[in-house]
Motif scaffolding. Structure first.
Motif, PDB file in Angstrom:
ATOM      1  N   CYS A  86       0.845  -1.198   0.000  1.00 24.10           N
ATOM      2  CA  CYS A  86       0.000   0.000   0.000  1.00 24.10           C
ATOM      3  C   CYS A  86       0.880   1.248   0.000  1.00 24.10           C
ATOM      4  N   HIS A 121       0.229   4.074   1.071  1.00 28.27           N
ATOM      5  CA  HIS A 121       0.010   4.960   2.216  1.00 28.27           C
ATOM      6  C   HIS A 121       1.076   4.739   3.285  1.00 28.27           C
ATOM      7  N   HIS A 139      -5.588   1.051   7.006  1.00 33.07           N
ATOM      8  CA  HIS A 139      -6.362   2.293   7.143  1.00 33.07           C
ATOM      9  C   HIS A 139      -7.401   2.436   6.043  1.00 33.07           C
TER      10      HIS A 139
HETATM   11 FE1  FES Z   1      -2.687   1.066   3.528  1.00 37.69          FE
HETATM   12 FE2  FES Z   1      -2.563   2.836   5.461  1.00 37.69          FE
HETATM   13  S1  FES Z   1      -1.093   1.349   4.927  1.00 37.69           S
HETATM   14  S2  FES Z   1      -4.176   2.477   4.111  1.00 37.69           S
END
Ligand code: FES
Length: 515
Positions: free
Chosen positions: A467, A469, A488
């Motif tokens: 991901c 993020h 998240h």
């Molecule tokens: Fe994937 Fe935060 S690590 S949404």
């Protein structure tokens, strides 16, 4: 004034909600001025963003909305569209964490969200199938009956009309039940379109397909960057549920998926009401008339995003409904995302650790219609530097009550697990060749993990599973054909494009020998 064009609106998944059909998009003639400094930039075109934008534009502010896709693409296009005077966090729970005064304010906010929707419908003559119906909540066990009594007492204390009843329009056997008179329902995208039309007619601008990837602040002016250019504004509102990138809310809100079916029944036993049970996770039922045809809207089986099998969630939900209703066909099935706040109340206001004048609204639980509407009022007041009576209760910088701590830890333990286990524990043994058409999986190929989806024609779409993020590993959602992050709640389509924040960067593509 805008003209209209008929389309099927896209949303953040492969499945289609009934709201996507027949709701026209609006093309505005208002032009974006690349040299202007707007009073407010609103990031996100759902119910929060467009309600806020409309209030501000009507108050004489110059507003621009930047929407990564089209208005209604996110949760507003996938909601089950319940409008209630009670909430998922009960008034009794709010009273125990925030005191009687907090519970009263929360009830007032929910009620004001409810009346804001009705007043917008009346003011702007929005034809959105709005209906008033009673709401029933029933208990099937002794424990649930005790909770029901608490809900009754909590609602009475804050002046929300509620009564015990022995007449619930449900085939399910129950022990005890409450009725909340005058609840409501509507067609969420027709409503959103009406708001958008009023906003655009007042001179408001919507920039579609504009993903805001970052914001810089200099001398009180915020400059938002997107692949299509920059937008300058004196204030910024993130109306995106989770604000993008890494921030405090990643640890204060847990993303959940919720499942909904739209069914035709063999007999005319559609309830003239909004009906909820108290199971964990709960189920709900209501009736929606679409194009003159009745549909039973039934939902539930919610779970944390990326933490359970969506196929099983749908299968269990359908099985449960068929146990009680004579179903002739399932016309619609779709799922949608919402965010559960650790202490039960939404976060609406100045964003902690961000520059002054950057606001956000998130953590609505399953009550986004009312809370998104009241957020519109709160945020527009904050932008106009006017006090709002709910701003302290919902402040994102509030001190968390002590008894939310255990839940707070629980949410973060999940995140910690995925950070560690997903990165370092290798357990996939399947090879790419065994991947069936129409399915996706995180596989290990040549010692590297990849997120692989084989489409119906046999072509493999291979992506990095990390991901963008905060580097958790994504999971396959076979129903919405998306890669969902368990940490998240970021979501990506089969080609790695961001569907849902807080990620703002796509999953990188990996070339595959199979293609
Ligand atoms: Fe994937 Fe935060 S690590 S949404």
């Amino acid at each position: 004034m805008g003209k209209t064009t008929n389309t099927v609106l896209a949303r953040d998944g492969a499945l289609q909600a009934p709201w996507q059909y027949g709701a026209a998009t609006i093309i505005s003639k208002a032009l974006f001025d690349t040299t202007a400094i707007y009073d407010a930039l609103i990031v996100g075109g759902g119910i929060t963003g467009i309600t806020t934008a409309l209030f501000l534009q009507k108050a004489g502010k110059k507003v621009v909305i930047a929407e990564a896709h089209k208005p209604g693409f996110g949760t507003t296009g996938g909601t089950s569209a319940h409008i209630n005077t009670f909430a998922d966090t009960t008034y009794a729970e709010v009273a125990s964490a925030f005191g009687e005064e907090g519970a009263q304010l929360f009830a007032d906010a929910i009620n004001e969200g409810f009346t804001t929707i009705k007043s917008n419908i009346d003011t702007y003559q929005i034809d959105c199938d709005y209906e008033i119906n009673p709401g029933y909540l029933y208990a099937e066990t002794g424990d649930e009956a005790k909770q029901l009594d608490e809900i009754y007492n909590g609602a009475l204390k804050v002046g929300v009309p509620v009564n015990y009843t022995e007449e619930v329009p449900t085939p399910v056997e129950y022990l005890k039940a409450l009725v909340f008179d005058r609840q409501a329902q509507f067609h969420p995208l027709k409503y959103l379109r009406g708001l958008q039309k009023a906003y655009r007619e007042a001179g408001g601008i919507v920039l579609e397909n504009t993903l805001v990837t970052g914001i810089e602040t200099d001398n009180g002016v915020h400059t938002a960057h997107s692949p299509t250019g920059v937008i300058r504004a004196k204030t910024v509102i993130y109306a995106t549920h989770m604000p993008p990138n890494i921030n405090l809310f990643n640890f204060e809100c847990a993303p959940y998926r919720s499942y909904v079916l739209g069914l035709k029944l063999k007999t005319d036993t559609y309830p003239d009401a909004l009906v909820y049970d108290m199971q964990e996770p709960y189920h709900y039922f209501r009736t929606q008339v679409l194009n003159g045809e009745k549909l039973l809207i039934a939902g539930g089986n919610d779970h944390k995003t990326g933490h359970a099998d969506p196929e099983k969630a749908f299968a269990d939900l359908e099985k449960y409904i068929r146990k009680y209703y004579n179903v002739s066909s399932v016309k619609y099935r779709w799922s949608s995302q919402y965010y559960v706040p650790v202490d039960g109340l939404p976060y609406i206001g100045q964003m902690p650790l961000a520059a002054d004048g950057i606001y956000c609204a998130t953590g609505y639980n399953g009550n986004g219609m009312m809370l998104g509407s009241i957020a519109g009022k709160i945020l527009s007041d904050l932008v106009r530097r006017r006090p709002n009576r709910y701003q302290d209760l919902f402040s994102p910088s509030r001190i968390k009550p002590v008894d939310s701590f255990s839940e707070f830890v629980k949410e973060n333990v999940d995140v910690a697990y995925h950070f560690i286990a997903d990165r370092f524990h290798i357990h996939e043994t399947d090879s790419l060749k065994r991947l069936q058409r129409g399915t996706g999986k995180v596989l290990e190929v040549d010692g590297e993990k990849i997120a692989a989806y084989r489409d119906e024609k046999g072509a493999v779409h291979a992506l990095s599973p990390v991901c963008t993020h905060a580097a958790c590993i994504v999971n396959w959602n076979g129903e919405e054909k998306s890669w969902d992050c368990p940490c998240h709640g970021a979501r990506y389509d089969i080609d790695g494009n961001v569907l849902t924040g807080p990620a703002t960067k796509n999953l990188p593509k990996i070339s595959s020998d199979e293609n």
